[in-house]
Scaffold this active site. Structure first.
Site, PDB file in Angstrom:
ATOM      1  N   LYS A  51      57.950  96.022 154.418  1.00  0.00           N
ATOM      2  CA  LYS A  51      58.450  94.893 155.151  1.00  0.00           C
ATOM      3  C   LYS A  51      58.649  93.675 154.265  1.00  0.00           C
ATOM      4  O   LYS A  51      59.329  92.731 154.650  1.00  0.00           O
ATOM      5  CB  LYS A  51      57.434  94.484 156.258  1.00  0.00           C
ATOM      6  CG  LYS A  51      56.972  95.571 157.160  1.00  0.00           C
ATOM      7  CD  LYS A  51      56.051  94.957 158.264  1.00  0.00           C
ATOM      8  CE  LYS A  51      55.393  96.020 159.094  1.00  0.00           C
ATOM      9  NZ  LYS A  51      54.062  96.387 158.577  1.00  0.00           N
ATOM     10  N   ASP A 108      60.500  92.704 147.247  1.00  0.00           N
ATOM     11  CA  ASP A 108      59.934  91.365 147.129  1.00  0.00           C
ATOM     12  C   ASP A 108      59.170  91.218 145.818  1.00  0.00           C
ATOM     13  O   ASP A 108      59.321  90.243 145.109  1.00  0.00           O
ATOM     14  CB  ASP A 108      59.037  91.032 148.331  1.00  0.00           C
ATOM     15  CG  ASP A 108      57.986  92.096 148.599  1.00  0.00           C
ATOM     16  OD1 ASP A 108      58.066  93.207 148.026  1.00  0.00           O
ATOM     17  OD2 ASP A 108      57.062  91.825 149.389  1.00  0.00           O
ATOM     18  N   ASP A 111      54.765  95.261 141.217  1.00  0.00           N
ATOM     19  CA  ASP A 111      53.410  95.081 140.686  1.00  0.00           C
ATOM     20  C   ASP A 111      53.181  96.138 139.611  1.00  0.00           C
ATOM     21  O   ASP A 111      53.441  95.907 138.427  1.00  0.00           O
ATOM     22  CB  ASP A 111      52.416  95.190 141.843  1.00  0.00           C
ATOM     23  CG  ASP A 111      50.996  94.869 141.424  1.00  0.00           C
ATOM     24  OD1 ASP A 111      50.778  94.585 140.227  1.00  0.00           O
ATOM     25  OD2 ASP A 111      50.108  94.894 142.275  1.00  0.00           O
ATOM     26  N   PHE A 160      47.147  87.309 142.724  1.00  0.00           N
ATOM     27  CA  PHE A 160      47.668  87.812 143.996  1.00  0.00           C
ATOM     28  C   PHE A 160      48.415  86.685 144.689  1.00  0.00           C
ATOM     29  O   PHE A 160      47.922  85.561 144.770  1.00  0.00           O
ATOM     30  CB  PHE A 160      46.529  88.321 144.876  1.00  0.00           C
ATOM     31  CG  PHE A 160      47.035  89.225 145.963  1.00  0.00           C
ATOM     32  CD1 PHE A 160      47.330  90.557 145.692  1.00  0.00           C
ATOM     33  CD2 PHE A 160      47.264  88.745 147.234  1.00  0.00           C
ATOM     34  CE1 PHE A 160      47.838  91.387 146.671  1.00  0.00           C
ATOM     35  CE2 PHE A 160      47.772  89.564 148.228  1.00  0.00           C
ATOM     36  CZ  PHE A 160      48.063  90.893 147.952  1.00  0.00           C
ATOM     37  N   VAL A 161      49.618  86.992 145.182  1.00  0.00           N
ATOM     38  CA  VAL A 161      50.459  85.929 145.741  1.00  0.00           C
ATOM     39  C   VAL A 161      50.849  86.222 147.190  1.00  0.00           C
ATOM     40  O   VAL A 161      50.904  87.376 147.615  1.00  0.00           O
ATOM     41  CB  VAL A 161      51.732  85.708 144.897  1.00  0.00           C
ATOM     42  CG1 VAL A 161      51.379  85.114 143.552  1.00  0.00           C
ATOM     43  CG2 VAL A 161      52.525  86.998 144.707  1.00  0.00           C
ATOM     44  N   ARG A 173      53.404  86.043 155.606  1.00  0.00           N
ATOM     45  CA  ARG A 173      54.778  86.383 155.228  1.00  0.00           C
ATOM     46  C   ARG A 173      55.728  85.232 155.541  1.00  0.00           C
ATOM     47  O   ARG A 173      56.774  85.088 154.905  1.00  0.00           O
ATOM     48  CB  ARG A 173      55.255  87.631 155.989  1.00  0.00           C
ATOM     49  CG  ARG A 173      54.530  88.915 155.637  1.00  0.00           C
ATOM     50  CD  ARG A 173      55.276  90.098 156.211  1.00  0.00           C
ATOM     51  NE  ARG A 173      54.490  91.316 156.289  1.00  0.00           N
ATOM     52  CZ  ARG A 173      54.363  92.206 155.313  1.00  0.00           C
ATOM     53  NH1 ARG A 173      54.928  91.967 154.145  1.00  0.00           N
ATOM     54  NH2 ARG A 173      53.658  93.301 155.479  1.00  0.00           N
TER      55      ARG A 173
HETATM   56  C1  PRP Z   1      54.551  95.842 148.040  1.00  0.00           C
HETATM   57  C2  PRP Z   1      55.964  95.541 147.588  1.00  0.00           C
HETATM   58  C3  PRP Z   1      56.383  96.805 146.921  1.00  0.00           C
HETATM   59  C4  PRP Z   1      55.098  97.334 146.345  1.00  0.00           C
HETATM   60  C5  PRP Z   1      55.043  96.996 144.877  1.00  0.00           C
HETATM   61  O1  PRP Z   1      54.621  96.476 149.279  1.00  0.00           O
HETATM   62  O2  PRP Z   1      56.787  95.198 148.672  1.00  0.00           O
HETATM   63  O3  PRP Z   1      56.943  97.724 147.834  1.00  0.00           O
HETATM   64  O4  PRP Z   1      54.032  96.704 147.040  1.00  0.00           O
HETATM   65  O5  PRP Z   1      53.881  97.488 144.281  1.00  0.00           O
HETATM   66  P1  PRP Z   1      53.908  98.489 143.044  1.00  0.00           P
HETATM   67  O6  PRP Z   1      54.887  97.972 142.044  1.00  0.00           O
HETATM   68  O7  PRP Z   1      52.485  98.452 142.524  1.00  0.00           O
HETATM   69  O8  PRP Z   1      54.256  99.861 143.534  1.00  0.00           O
HETATM   70  P2  PRP Z   1      53.362  96.635 150.252  1.00  0.00           P
HETATM   71  O9  PRP Z   1      52.790  98.013 150.043  1.00  0.00           O
HETATM   72  O10 PRP Z   1      52.415  95.489 150.077  1.00  0.00           O
HETATM   73  O11 PRP Z   1      54.021  96.627 151.703  1.00  0.00           O
HETATM   74  P3  PRP Z   1      54.847  95.474 152.460  1.00  0.00           P
HETATM   75  O12 PRP Z   1      56.183  95.393 151.778  1.00  0.00           O
HETATM   76  O13 PRP Z   1      54.966  95.971 153.863  1.00  0.00           O
HETATM   77  O14 PRP Z   1      54.068  94.179 152.359  1.00  0.00           O
END
Ligand code: PRP
Length: 185
Positions: A51, A108, A111, A160-161, A173
């Site tokens: 999301k 978004d 990581d 962490f952001v 969000r």
């Molecule tokens: C976050 C972000 C990416 C992923 C990146 O999603 O939107 O999809 O983590 O992390 P990585 O590079 O370590 O794989 P999240 O799982 O937090 O879900 P969300 O988008 O619903 O917040």
């Protein structure tokens, strides 16, 4: 900066609403200039990863002043943890057939890079004409050395952001800015 009743959880403001808006306009202009119609004349397909990317995607598509289509993927989330689990699973796949299309995958935040690497492999298997990757934020120290991120909003340190789509346990969000998260644990 905008009022929001969680001040005790918000650390340093990394990027203001104005800084984000300006950067998104720049990114949209670059994407519009570089990604055009496919060999069959169809506009690019911008794919947001639910999301977290929805806020960025909503702004980015409006900064792309050319025809564009929109689709979304949902992948397994880290739940309420603030660290990457490394496990990726598709919860909602694309509605479009992307064979022969010019695809722009939009996140978004990158990581570890594991999600992006997994999704690129998943999309490339469907033989798009081209695949570009875009992220509002890229955290320093991405562990995937061969990962290409074509369009990057900002690079950030390992903190962490939250905000601008980024959550902790689904909250924050809707912050208009991006800030560090001040954990009370
Ligand atoms: C976050 C972000 C990416 C992923 C990146 O999603 O939107 O999809 O983590 O992390 P990585 O590079 O370590 O794989 P999240 O799982 O937090 O879900 P969300 O988008 O619903 O917040």
């Amino acid at each position: 900066m905008g009022d929001y009743p969680v001040a005790e959880d918000v650390g340093d403001i990394l990027f203001s609403e104005k800084e984000i808006a300006d950067r998104v306009v720049e990114m949209g202009a670059v994407i519009a200039a570089e990604v055009g119609v496919d060999p069959k004349g169809r506009p690019p397909l911008l794919v947001g990863v639910l999301k977290g990317s929805v806020i960025f995607v909503a702004d980015l598509v409006r900064a792309i002043t050319a025809p564009i289509e929109l689709d979304f993927l949902a992948v397994s989330s880290y739940g309420q943890a603030t660290q990457s689990s490394g496990a990726v699973k598709i919860l909602k796949d694309l509605d479009h057939d992307i064979a022969g299309r010019n695809v722009i995958l939009v996140e978004d935040i990158i990581d570890s890079g594991l999600t992006l690497r997994f999704l690129c492999k998943h999309l490339l298997a469907q033989q798009p004409a081209s695949l570009k990757t875009c992220a509002m934020l890229v955290r320093e120290g991405v562990r995937e050395p061969d990962l290409t991120i074509d369009y990057v909003g900002f690079r950030i340190p390992p903190a962490f952001v939250i905000g601008y789509g980024l959550d902790v346990a689904q909250r924050y969000r809707n912050l208009r800015y991006i800030a560090t998260y001040r954990s009370r644990e």
